[in-house]
Each structure stands twice: as C-alpha cells, then as structure tokens.
Design a protein around this motif. Structure first.
Motif, short mmCIF file in Angstrom:
data_model
loop_
_atom_site.label_atom_id
_atom_site.label_comp_id
_atom_site.label_asym_id
_atom_site.label_seq_id
_atom_site.Cartn_x
_atom_site.Cartn_y
_atom_site.Cartn_z
N GLU A 199 0.81 -1.23 0.00
CA GLU A 199 0.00 0.00 0.00
C GLU A 199 0.84 1.27 0.00
OE1 GLU A 199 -2.04 0.03 3.88
OE2 GLU A 199 -0.26 0.90 4.79
N ARG A 200 2.17 1.18 0.18
CA ARG A 200 2.96 2.36 0.52
C ARG A 200 3.30 3.28 -0.65
NH1 ARG A 200 1.50 2.64 5.41
NH2 ARG A 200 3.05 4.25 5.75
N GLY A 205 -1.66 7.64 1.01
CA GLY A 205 -1.50 6.68 2.10
C GLY A 205 -0.12 6.69 2.73
N ARG A 207 2.84 9.74 3.74
CA ARG A 207 3.38 11.11 3.65
C ARG A 207 4.75 11.10 2.97
NH1 ARG A 207 1.03 11.88 9.38
NH2 ARG A 207 1.81 9.77 9.23
N ASP A 272 -4.01 2.41 -9.08
CA ASP A 272 -5.03 2.88 -8.13
C ASP A 272 -5.29 4.37 -8.39
OD1 ASP A 272 -6.56 3.61 -5.92
OD2 ASP A 272 -5.23 2.68 -4.44
N ASN A 293 -7.61 -0.50 -10.22
CA ASN A 293 -8.22 -0.24 -8.92
C ASN A 293 -8.76 1.19 -8.94
OD1 ASN A 293 -8.95 -0.10 -6.24
ND2 ASN A 293 -6.85 -0.11 -5.44
N MET A 321 -15.46 -2.07 -6.78
CA MET A 321 -15.78 -1.62 -5.43
C MET A 321 -17.30 -1.68 -5.23
SD MET A 321 -12.94 -0.31 -3.88
CE MET A 321 -13.71 0.50 -2.52
N ASP A 360 -14.19 -5.67 -4.04
CA ASP A 360 -13.77 -5.01 -2.81
C ASP A 360 -15.04 -4.58 -2.09
OD1 ASP A 360 -13.01 -3.25 -0.82
OD2 ASP A 360 -11.24 -2.57 -1.92
N GLY A 399 -8.89 -2.80 1.31
CA GLY A 399 -7.83 -1.93 1.84
C GLY A 399 -7.81 -2.05 3.36
N SER A 401 -5.82 -1.30 5.89
CA SER A 401 -5.44 -0.25 6.85
C SER A 401 -6.56 0.77 7.10
CB SER A 401 -4.18 0.48 6.37
OG SER A 401 -3.12 -0.42 6.23
N ASN A 402 -7.57 0.78 6.21
CA ASN A 402 -8.72 1.66 6.45
C ASN A 402 -9.39 1.34 7.78
OD1 ASN A 402 -8.22 2.07 3.74
ND2 ASN A 402 -10.15 1.23 3.01
N PHE A 405 -8.44 3.51 10.94
CA PHE A 405 -8.20 4.97 10.80
C PHE A 405 -8.48 5.73 12.09
CE2 PHE A 405 -8.63 5.20 5.91
CZ PHE A 405 -7.25 5.25 5.77
N ARG A 408 -5.15 6.40 14.35
CA ARG A 408 -3.95 6.99 13.75
C ARG A 408 -2.96 7.36 14.84
NH1 ARG A 408 -6.64 9.59 8.97
NH2 ARG A 408 -5.79 8.40 7.23
N ARG A 414 -2.92 -0.55 15.63
CA ARG A 414 -3.47 -0.68 14.27
C ARG A 414 -3.04 -2.00 13.65
NH1 ARG A 414 -3.03 4.63 10.54
NH2 ARG A 414 -4.31 3.25 9.25
N ILE A 434 -4.82 -4.92 0.38
CA ILE A 434 -3.85 -3.83 0.31
C ILE A 434 -3.39 -3.58 1.74
CG2 ILE A 434 -3.45 -1.48 -0.50
CD1 ILE A 434 -5.91 -1.78 -2.28
N1 THG Z 1 -9.87 -0.34 -1.57
C1 THG Z 1 -9.22 -0.23 -2.73
N2 THG Z 1 -8.18 0.59 -2.91
C2 THG Z 1 -7.75 1.35 -1.89
C3 THG Z 1 -8.38 1.29 -0.64
C4 THG Z 1 -9.48 0.39 -0.50
N3 THG Z 1 -6.69 2.19 -2.05
C5 THG Z 1 -6.30 3.11 -1.03
C6 THG Z 1 -6.60 2.57 0.35
N4 THG Z 1 -7.93 2.05 0.39
C7 THG Z 1 -5.61 1.49 0.73
N5 THG Z 1 -4.30 2.03 0.96
C8 THG Z 1 -3.94 2.60 2.18
C9 THG Z 1 -2.66 3.12 2.30
C10 THG Z 1 -2.24 3.67 3.50
C11 THG Z 1 -3.10 3.74 4.57
C12 THG Z 1 -4.39 3.25 4.46
C13 THG Z 1 -4.81 2.66 3.25
C14 THG Z 1 -2.67 4.35 5.87
N6 THG Z 1 -1.68 5.24 5.86
C15 THG Z 1 -1.24 5.96 7.06
C16 THG Z 1 -2.40 6.78 7.65
O1 THG Z 1 -3.13 7.38 6.87
O2 THG Z 1 -2.48 6.84 8.84
C17 THG Z 1 -0.20 6.98 6.68
C18 THG Z 1 1.07 6.68 7.31
C19 THG Z 1 2.17 7.50 6.67
O3 THG Z 1 1.99 8.63 6.25
O4 THG Z 1 3.26 6.94 6.60
O5 THG Z 1 -3.25 4.04 6.89
O6 THG Z 1 -10.08 0.24 0.57
N7 THG Z 1 -9.64 -0.99 -3.77
#
Ligand code: THG
Length: 518
Positions: A199-200, A205, A207, A272, A293, A321, A360, A399, A401-402, A405, A408, A414, A434
C-alpha cells in the motif's frame, strides 16, 4: 498496443482477420526481449482472440525446442493463461556468426525442424532471419508427412483458419482457469492463498511517498516499492492522486521507472486512481497483466460497462468496489447486492472471465465512536464469505489499513487490528489485501486480552467494544506492553531483516543475488 490497434482496425473496417502472435526469446533463460517470462507474457495477452502463438527469430531451431514445448504446456494448462491455440515457429538459420551471417543451411537445419514435427510441437512453421527460399522449400517438404501439434482438444486442422470459432466457448474455457497476473514474472493464483498488495506507493497513504514524488526524488520513491517486495508484497498498488500533482504524468513516469528496475518489474501492478485518465495512462505503459483499482456503479451502469470493456481490451483484471448510485455499500445486504449486480454486468455484458474480477466489499473504519460504524468489519467478512460461495471464480480484496483509521498514531494497535481482521477474513476466503507489508505482528503474538478486545470490535460483539478499545489505546501505559512483545517499534523486525549483512562475504553475495539487492 498492437493487439488493441488490430482490434480497432477490425472494428473500423468490419473485417475479421486472424491474429498470430509471435515472441522473440532474448536468451536461453526463456525471457522475451522485454524481460517477461513466457508465462508472464501469455498472461498479458490471455484476453486476446488469437489464432496462434509462437516463437520467431531467437537463436535457431534447436534451442527453441524446449520453449515451444513450454508454450504448448502453458496454453493447455487450465491454470495458466489463455485458451488452447495453434502454435507457430519460425526460427533463424542459427545464431548469426561474427560477420552477422547465418550458418545453418537447409541441410543442417532439416534435422532440427524434423524434431519439431516428430514431437508434434507446431501447427505453423517457417523461417526467420538467415533463411532463404531453399530453407522454406526444405520445410515445406518435411511437413508433407508430419502430424500437427494437437493442442486444441482434438482439433488438428487449420482448414478455414477456424480455431477461434471451434475452441471451447469463452465460458467453458474460462471456468476452469485461474487468475494469472504478471509483471515480468507471472503470478499464478493458488486457491486458499492470501496475496499481500503493498500500500505504501500511495501519495494519499504515505506522507513519505507524497513528499518524494513532490520533490521528484524518484530513486528514493522506487526504494519504497523495492522494500515492499522484500517485505513480501506480491503486487504493488500505485496511487498518485493528489490535487497538486499532474497525475497522468506522475503515473506514467513512476511506472516506467519501475519497469526499468529488474527487481521491481517482477511483480504485477495495481493501478489505483479515482481518475479514469490516470488509470488509462497506467495501463498504456504496463506490459504485464495488471489490475485496475477500481471501478464501481457510482455513476451508473453505462459508465461502469464502458470502463469495464476498456479494461478488458487492455487485458487487465479489475477491482470492482461495492459502490452504486446510492453510495457506498456499508451493510452485508448492500454489499452483496451491489457485488452480485456488478458480477452479472461484468460476466454477461463486458466479457469478463470471473477469475479476473476482484470484489472489494469496502473495509471501513470501525471504533470511530459513531454507532453506525460498529458493524462494518463483520459486514465485510460476511460479504467475503457470501461472494466466494455465490459468485463463482471471483476474488475478494480490501484496503485493510482503512479499518483502523480511528487509531492513527497508534501503529502497534493498528497492526494488531489488521492482523486479527485478516485472520478471520482470510478464513472466509479473502484472496488479497492492500496492506503495509512491513507489518510483522502475527495473530499468536497478540496478548489474549487485546485479541478479545479487537475481536469484540470486529464482530461487533458488545456495545462497549469500541469504547473499550479506545480506552485501551489512550492509556499511556499500554503501548509498551500492548502486544505482550518486547519490542513494539518495528525496529527489531527491521534489524532482523538486515541481519544478513553480518554474514560472511559469500553468504552476503548469495543473499544479495537471490534477493536482487544491488
Ligand atoms: N480499496 C481499494 N483501494 C484502496 C483502498 C481500499 N486504495 C487506497 C486505500 N484504500 C488502501 N491504501 C492505504 C494506504 C495507506 C493507509 C491506508 C490505506 C494508511 N496510511 C497511514 C495513515 O493514513 O495513517 C499513513 C502513514 C504514513 O503517512 O506513513 O493508513 O479500501 N480498492
């Protein structure tokens, strides 16, 4: 590009012309000139309506033989790309000598060609560089008494160039197939296996990635891609959606740079973007079988189908989606309703094979303090189970990591939430997600107390679950001990990854070679 041009020309002129696809091998490792393995290359064109596939040029007939057999096996194998096809070969008259001339005469080439025929490897045969009318005459004489390759489920005859009509119907042949994505290497999906998507490389997602792209520090941005692969990512999600960036330009630049790094170009790419133009810019420069995506029914069926057909023409797989004209599907019932509708449209109207569809069902944030959000995680898991049972062949992604949220800044918590969520979702059939591939917390590492708290939230088991987890997160004592681990900073995992640098020289070289570390 050539296949799309041919399809366009056929549509414009109304004339159907059979397409023969031929690859040149660059070396005896069996990679084609652009770096792909044959399996990866075949995956890239598995959507195309072809008459034949084969090899030309390369290094002469004898060294071509094992690769013709490989093509036959790949096109026959239901788990790899494509339908059964005729197989063609037109080799050089050997490798050019130091004067650039070709040494194989019709007489020296004949026994090599005879082997192709004796072993039933080809349906179409000819000569490439260095062959002359005499070589072709020799070949024409040899084929008189030979049987063709029998790849086509009993079809042996080229009469009327009828392969496309007589091959199994798309539905029949697609049903038995599995998804094969590719970069320069193939990624053939195995059932009941979870595939992490990095995902990075996403400006929204990360910074760090945003800063690097903004400052045009592409080398460093590429190292994020490389690190994710080292950490186990099998696919990379790339997103450059940011109001202040020229998304089309950045997507094109970054994907081209990825393609020129042999250790990064190995993996398939997930393009994406919420901007269709950026998606298409990505598809234009990707040679592998990639993933779009995403698409959804947000803007109705016509828009959905138009994009789906375009994606199919590019040969990519698609993330669909769970989103329709009424918005994001957030309950189990809505998720399955929208996914079932998209499945029908994709398979019946856009010509999508089920295995190229990745649903998704929306991973949405839980424990946000808002009552309506408490069922989100369980609804995803239930929808996953339903999709795998009721929409045959389709995949499920999300995704991950959503989910967290609301927490954070509490990275360990998390990670623990993601681990517990995946533990359950994968059991119900989630195929890929992801994720942050550097996360290292295993389900069994998580203390029983925390696991219960997280599971209460994920399964929405009691009304205070979210509140309790938030209390847990806000307790300043907790982060040190949260997981029952000694080290929570990720530093230990990082150091473990670099442990190889302390090994003797020969071991370090071996490690660097295997891992492709420069
Ligand atoms: N479905 C699909 N695509 C997607 C998503 C999804 N693409 C984007 C996203 N959701 C999945 N990717 C991420 C990438 C990072 C984070 C969450 C989802 C994340 N990042 C930290 C934050 O925001 O706290 C940032 C940390 C940093 O800056 O280093 O959590 O659902 N098809």
């Amino acid at each position: 590009a050539a296949l799309m041009a041919a399809e366009d020309a056929m549509r414009t002129t109304g004339k159907q012309i059979p397409l023969m696809l031929s690859y040149t091998l660059a070396g005896k490792d069996g990679r084609i000139l652009s770096g792909q393995t044959l399996e990866a290359a075949l995956a890239s064109v598995s959507h195309a309506n072809l008459l034949s596939i084969g090899l030309n040029c390369s290094f002469g007939a004898s060294d071509m033989k094992p690769f013709l057999r490989a093509i036959a096996d790949l096109t026959r194998n239901p788990h790899t790309a494509g339908a059964p096809l005729y197989i063609s070969a037109y080799p050089n008259a050997g490798l050019p000598n130091s004067l650039g001339q070709y040494d194989e005469t019709p007489e020296t080439m004949a026994p090599q060609i005879q082997e192709f025929l004796d072993e039933g490897l080809v349906n179409i045969i000819g000569g490439c560089c260095g062959t002359t009318p005499d070589h072709i005459k020799m070949i024409a004489e040899l084929v008189q008494n030979s049987a063709p390759q029998k790849n086509l489920l009993g079809l042996e005859d080229l009469t009327g160039l009828s392969a496309p009509q007589q091959s199994p119907s798309p539905q029949q042949s697609q049903q038995s197939q599995e998804l094969v994505l590719s970069g320069i290497n193939a990624l053939p999906f195995q059932p009941a296996t979870f595939y992490p998507i990095g995902e990075r490389c996403n400006v929204a997602g990360s910074r760090k990635f945003l800063r690097l792209i903004n400052e045009k520090k592409y080398e460093e941005a590429l190292s994020i891609a490389r690190q994710q692969i080292e950490d186990g990512a099998q696919i990379l999600d790339i997103n450059v959606d940011d109001g202040l960036l020229d998304g089309i330009k950045e997507m094109t630049t970054f994907l081209n740079l990825m393609a020129s790094e042999p250790d990064i170009a190995t993996v398939p790419v997930m393009v994406d973007s919420s901007d269709w133009k950026i998606i298409e810019a990505g598809l234009k420069v990707l040679q592998g079988k990639s993933v779009v995506n995403s698409i959804s029914l947000k803007n109705g069926e016509a828009d959905f189908l138009q994009k789906a057909r375009k994606i199919r023409a590019y040969g990519a797989a698609v993330v669909a989606m769970a989103f329709d004209e009424n918005g994001q599907a957030d309950t189990f019932e809505r998720k399955i309703e929208v996914c079932a509708r998209m499945y029908k449209l994709l398979t019946e109207q856009a010509g999508f094979p089920p295995q190229d569809i990745i649903f998704d069902p929306n991973v949405l944030a839980v424990a946000t303090g808002i009552e309506e959000h408490s069922g989100y995680a369980f609804a995803f898991i239930q929808a996953t189970e339903w999709i795998k049972k009721n929409l045959p062949g389709a995949k499920v992604s999300g995704g991950v990591s959503n989910l967290s949220f609301a927490f954070r800044g509490h990275n360990e918590l998390r990670e623990a939430m993601h681990t517990v969520f995946l533990y359950h979702a994968v059991q119900k059939g989630m195929d890929m997600g992801i994720v942050n591939p550097s996360a290292t917390i295993a389900y069994d590492d998580i203390s029983a107390d925390l696991r219960t708290l997280v599971e209460d939230v994920i399964f929405n088991r009691n009304v205070e679950a979210a509140e309790k987890l938030m209390e847990y997160a806000q307790n300043p004592e907790i982060p040190k001990n949260l997981l029952g681990l000694e080290d929570l900073t990720g530093l230990k995992a990082h150091n473990d990854r670099l442990e190889w640098r302390n090994h003797p020289l020969a071991d370090r070289l071996r490690h660097a070679l295997i891992k492709g570390i420069g």
